[in-house]
Design a protein around this motif. Structure first.
Motif, mmCIF file in Angstrom:
data_model
loop_
_atom_site.group_PDB
_atom_site.id
_atom_site.type_symbol
_atom_site.label_atom_id
_atom_site.label_comp_id
_atom_site.label_asym_id
_atom_site.label_seq_id
_atom_site.Cartn_x
_atom_site.Cartn_y
_atom_site.Cartn_z
ATOM 1 N N ARG A 1 26.311 38.779 20.537
ATOM 2 C CA ARG A 1 25.945 39.216 19.115
ATOM 3 C C ARG A 1 26.849 40.336 17.954
ATOM 4 N NH1 ARG A 1 24.899 44.575 19.116
ATOM 5 N NH2 ARG A 1 23.446 45.161 18.005
ATOM 6 N N GLN A 2 28.059 40.648 19.017
ATOM 7 C CA GLN A 2 28.937 41.066 17.836
ATOM 8 C C GLN A 2 29.543 41.118 16.657
ATOM 9 O OE1 GLN A 2 27.910 44.820 18.308
ATOM 10 N NE2 GLN A 2 29.512 45.456 16.056
ATOM 11 N N LEU A 3 29.978 39.313 17.110
ATOM 12 C CA LEU A 3 30.412 38.565 16.412
ATOM 13 C C LEU A 3 29.078 37.685 14.522
ATOM 14 C CD1 LEU A 3 32.648 36.593 18.796
ATOM 15 C CD2 LEU A 3 33.791 37.474 16.702
ATOM 16 N N LEU A 4 28.190 37.626 15.655
ATOM 17 C CA LEU A 4 27.130 37.085 14.392
ATOM 18 C C LEU A 4 26.822 38.843 13.498
ATOM 19 C CD1 LEU A 4 24.901 34.746 16.821
ATOM 20 C CD2 LEU A 4 26.685 34.467 14.626
ATOM 21 N N LEU A 5 26.838 39.654 13.835
ATOM 22 C CA LEU A 5 26.300 40.269 12.815
ATOM 23 C C LEU A 5 27.561 40.962 11.941
ATOM 24 C CD1 LEU A 5 25.578 43.969 15.857
ATOM 25 C CD2 LEU A 5 24.017 42.505 14.334
ATOM 26 N N GLY A 6 29.057 40.201 12.465
ATOM 27 C CA GLY A 6 29.901 40.665 10.973
ATOM 28 C C GLY A 6 29.623 39.367 10.159
ATOM 29 N N GLU B 1 19.635 35.196 8.088
ATOM 30 C CA GLU B 1 20.553 34.498 7.441
ATOM 31 C C GLU B 1 21.744 34.995 8.475
ATOM 32 O OE1 GLU B 1 21.534 31.673 5.101
ATOM 33 O OE2 GLU B 1 19.683 33.198 5.244
ATOM 34 N N LYS B 2 21.715 35.685 9.118
ATOM 35 C CA LYS B 2 23.380 35.505 9.514
ATOM 36 C C LYS B 2 23.014 34.332 11.101
ATOM 37 C CE LYS B 2 25.849 38.752 8.202
ATOM 38 N NZ LYS B 2 27.329 38.682 7.296
ATOM 39 N N LYS C 1 20.387 31.716 10.574
ATOM 40 C CA LYS C 1 20.690 30.586 10.103
ATOM 41 C C LYS C 1 22.083 29.814 10.376
ATOM 42 C CE LYS C 1 15.966 30.871 8.468
ATOM 43 N NZ LYS C 1 14.655 31.514 7.098
ATOM 44 N N GLN C 2 22.766 31.058 9.536
ATOM 45 C CA GLN C 2 24.458 29.919 8.870
ATOM 46 C C GLN C 2 25.097 29.885 10.147
ATOM 47 O OE1 GLN C 2 26.983 33.754 7.594
ATOM 48 N NE2 GLN C 2 27.378 32.377 5.616
ATOM 49 N N TYR C 3 24.886 30.320 11.080
ATOM 50 C CA TYR C 3 25.177 29.798 12.096
ATOM 51 C C TYR C 3 24.611 28.646 13.045
ATOM 52 C CZ TYR C 3 26.583 29.858 17.053
ATOM 53 O OH TYR C 3 27.329 30.152 18.595
ATOM 54 N N MET C 4 23.352 28.606 12.721
ATOM 55 C CA MET C 4 22.718 27.594 13.279
ATOM 56 C C MET C 4 23.161 26.273 12.162
ATOM 57 S SD MET C 4 19.653 29.515 14.659
ATOM 58 C CE MET C 4 17.885 27.827 14.431
ATOM 59 N N ARG C 5 23.154 26.372 11.152
ATOM 60 C CA ARG C 5 23.173 25.865 10.139
ATOM 61 C C ARG C 5 24.641 24.932 10.546
ATOM 62 N NH1 ARG C 5 20.283 27.851 6.252
ATOM 63 N NH2 ARG C 5 22.889 29.515 5.041
ATOM 64 N N THR C 6 25.447 25.664 10.629
ATOM 65 C CA THR C 6 26.962 25.583 10.587
ATOM 66 C C THR C 6 27.408 25.045 11.632
ATOM 67 O OG1 THR C 6 27.046 26.772 8.191
ATOM 68 C CG2 THR C 6 29.313 26.018 9.644
ATOM 69 N N TYR D 1 11.592 32.393 21.039
ATOM 70 C CA TYR D 1 13.071 31.434 20.088
ATOM 71 C C TYR D 1 13.510 32.704 19.197
ATOM 72 C CZ TYR D 1 14.901 27.801 16.737
ATOM 73 O OH TYR D 1 15.738 26.809 16.171
ATOM 74 N N ALA D 2 15.140 32.354 19.257
ATOM 75 C CA ALA D 2 15.809 33.355 17.962
ATOM 76 C C ALA D 2 15.233 34.632 18.306
ATOM 77 C CB ALA D 2 15.618 32.913 17.069
#
Length: 371
Positions: free
Chosen positions: A63-68, A109-110, A112-117, A239-240
Motif C-alpha cells: 500500500r505504501q509503495l502504491l501511494l507514492g 489512478e495509482k 490503474k497505473q499499477y494494474m495496466r503496467t 475488487y480493488a
C-alpha cells in the motif's frame, strides 16, 4: 512436526499443479501468512531436483509503495520483476491473507497505473504465458472470520477443499468440455437474469488443480459481440479494495451499457478503466463439491458448485475471444435452489437446473459423485 495436510498440499502443488522437473527454477511468491507451506514447498522442490526461489510480501508495505508511486517508478518496478519472472520455469503464488481493504484508500489512478503496467506485463504477459503456474489462498484467522468459521474448523474445511482427487474430477470434466465445444447458443435464466450469447468456436478449458487450488471449473469465453440481456450477481464480490453487492448489468451486443450495484459510481469507474472493461472475457461453470457458499474470495467463490461466473475484462489466451483489458473481474452467481434457482441451456437443451446437471453425461459432475 509439520502438519501432514500441509505436506500433502505441497506435494500436490509440486507434482500435479506445476509438474516440477529436475533443474527447473520455481518462484514461491508469498503474500502474508503461509510460511509453513513455503517450508514444505522448498523441501519438496529440492526433493525433485528443482531450485526454489522465494518472495515475501506485506500488504501494508505494498500500500505504501502504491501511494507514492509514479510512472517511471512503476516501469522500473515492472522491468526488474519481468526479468526475474523470465528466469522462472514455475510459479507458486500463495495468498496468505485477505487484506484487499488495505488498498481501499489508494487513489484510483495509482491502482490503474499499477494494474495496466505491472500486473499486465509481469503476470498476464510473462507468468501466465511462459511458466507453469498455480495460485492459491492459505488459511488464516482473518480468512476463517470471512467464512464465518472458527480457525480450526476453517483449516479442516480448507484442506478438504484443496486436497481432493483432481484426477477424478478431471476425467468427469471431459463430458462438459465436449458439450461446450459443440455448443453455439447459451441461455442463462434465473432471478434477475435472462442472458443469451454464443460460445461457438471459442476453446474450452477444464481446470482441475493445474492453475488454481482449490479448483473445479470449466471455462470458455462468449463471442465478444454476441451477448444480449441482463445479469444479476447474487454473491458479494471484492475488487480493488471494495466489496460490491447487488451487481446488475445490461448488455447490448456484448457491451455492458448499464451497470448498477451497492456502489454504482465506483463500479462504473472500474468498467471505464479501458474499452475492454465493458466487454466479457470469460464464462465459466463452477463444480467444486466442497464449496457451498461465497467467502468474498474469488479463488474459492468461482469454484462454488452450482455456480457460474461472468467476467468483465481480459480474455484468457487459452480461450480467447479477442477482448483486451487491464482488468479481469470474475463475478459469481449461484443457481442452486437455496439461492433462487436457475437454468442453463445449450442450444435449447437444459443442461443444468437449480445448480445440478440434469443430462446423464454430465451427472458425474454433481457433488455427490465428486466427493
Amino acid at each position: 512436526m509439520r502438519d501432514s495436510r500441509v505436506i500433502e498440499l505441497a506435494k500436490l502443488l509440486v507434482h500435479h499443479s506445476c509438474r516440477v522437473q529436475p533443474g527447473e527454477n520455481v518462484l514461491i511468491d508469498l503474500f502474508g501468512e503461509g510460511r509453513e507451506l513455503v517450508l514444505a514447498l522448498i523441501e519438496e522442490i529440492y526433493r525433485v531436483g528443482g531450485y526454489p526461489h522465494v518472495q515475501l510480501h506485506d500488504q501494508l508495505v505494498h500500500r505504501q509503495l502504491l501511494l507514492g508511486t509514479s510512472e517511471p517508478h512503476v516501469h522500473l518496478w515492472t522491468d526488474y520483476s519481468v526479468y526475474k519472472m523470465k528466469q522462472m520455469d514455475c510459479y507458486i503464488g500463495v495468498r496468505g491473507s485477505n487484506s484487499d481493504a488495505e488498498l481501499q484508500d489508494v487513489p484510483d489512478e495509482k491502482l490503474k497505473q499499477y494494474m495496466r503496467t505491472f500486473s499486465h506485463q509481469v503476470h498476464s504477459e510473462q507468468r501466465v504465458k511462459n511458466t507453469k503456474w498455480v495460485v492459491l489462498r492459505y488459511p488464516s484467522s482473518s480468512f476463517a472470520q470471512m467464512a464465518d468459521m472458527s480457525t480450526p474448523a476453517f483449516e479442516d474445511f480448507y484442506f478438504r477443499v484443496c486436497n481432493l482427487d483432481y484426477e477424478r474430477m478431471s476425467l468427469a470434466m471431459d463430458a462438459l468440455v465436449k458439450r461446450m465445444e459443440q455448443a453455439d447458443k447459451v441461455h442463462i435464466v434465473g432471478p434477475g437474469t435472462d442472458l443469451q450469447f454464443s460460445i461457438k468456436g471459442i476453446p474450452v478449458v477444464k481446470c482441475a488443480g493445474e492453475f488454481n487450488i482449490p479448483d473445479g471449473e470449466v471455462f470458455t469465453a462468449p463471442v465478444k459481440d454476441s451477448i444480449n440481456g441482463v445479469i444479476t450477481i447474487n454473491t458479494p464480490s471484492p475488487y480493488a479494495g471494495t466489496v460490491f453487492e447487488q451487481v446488475r448489468f445490461e448488455l447490448v451486443d456484448g457491451k455492458i451499457t448499464t451497470a448498477s450495484a451497492n456502489k454504482t459510481e465506483r463500479i462504473n469507474q472500474i468498467l471505464d478503466t479501458d474499452e475492454g472493461a465493458r466487454y466479457i472475457g470469460e464464462f465459466s461453470l463452477g463444480i467444486n463439491p466442497y464449496i457451498d457458499h461465497p467467502m468474498k474470495d474469488i479463488l474459492f467463490d468461482e469454484k462454488i458448485h452450482g455456480s457460474f461466473h461472468f467476467t468483465p475484462g481480459q480474455a484468457y489466451e487459452e480461450a480467447d475471444n479477442g477482448n483486451r483489458s487491464a482488468i479481469h473481474w470474475d463475478l459469481v452467481s449461484i443457481q442452486r435452489s437455496d439461492y433462487g434457482g436457475g437454468e442453463i441451456y445449450f442450444d435449447g437443451e437444459c443442461i443444468r437446473r437449480d445448480g445440478l446437471f440434469v443430462v446423464p453425461d454430465l451427472e458425474p459432475l454433481n457433488p455427490e459423485n465428486l466427493k
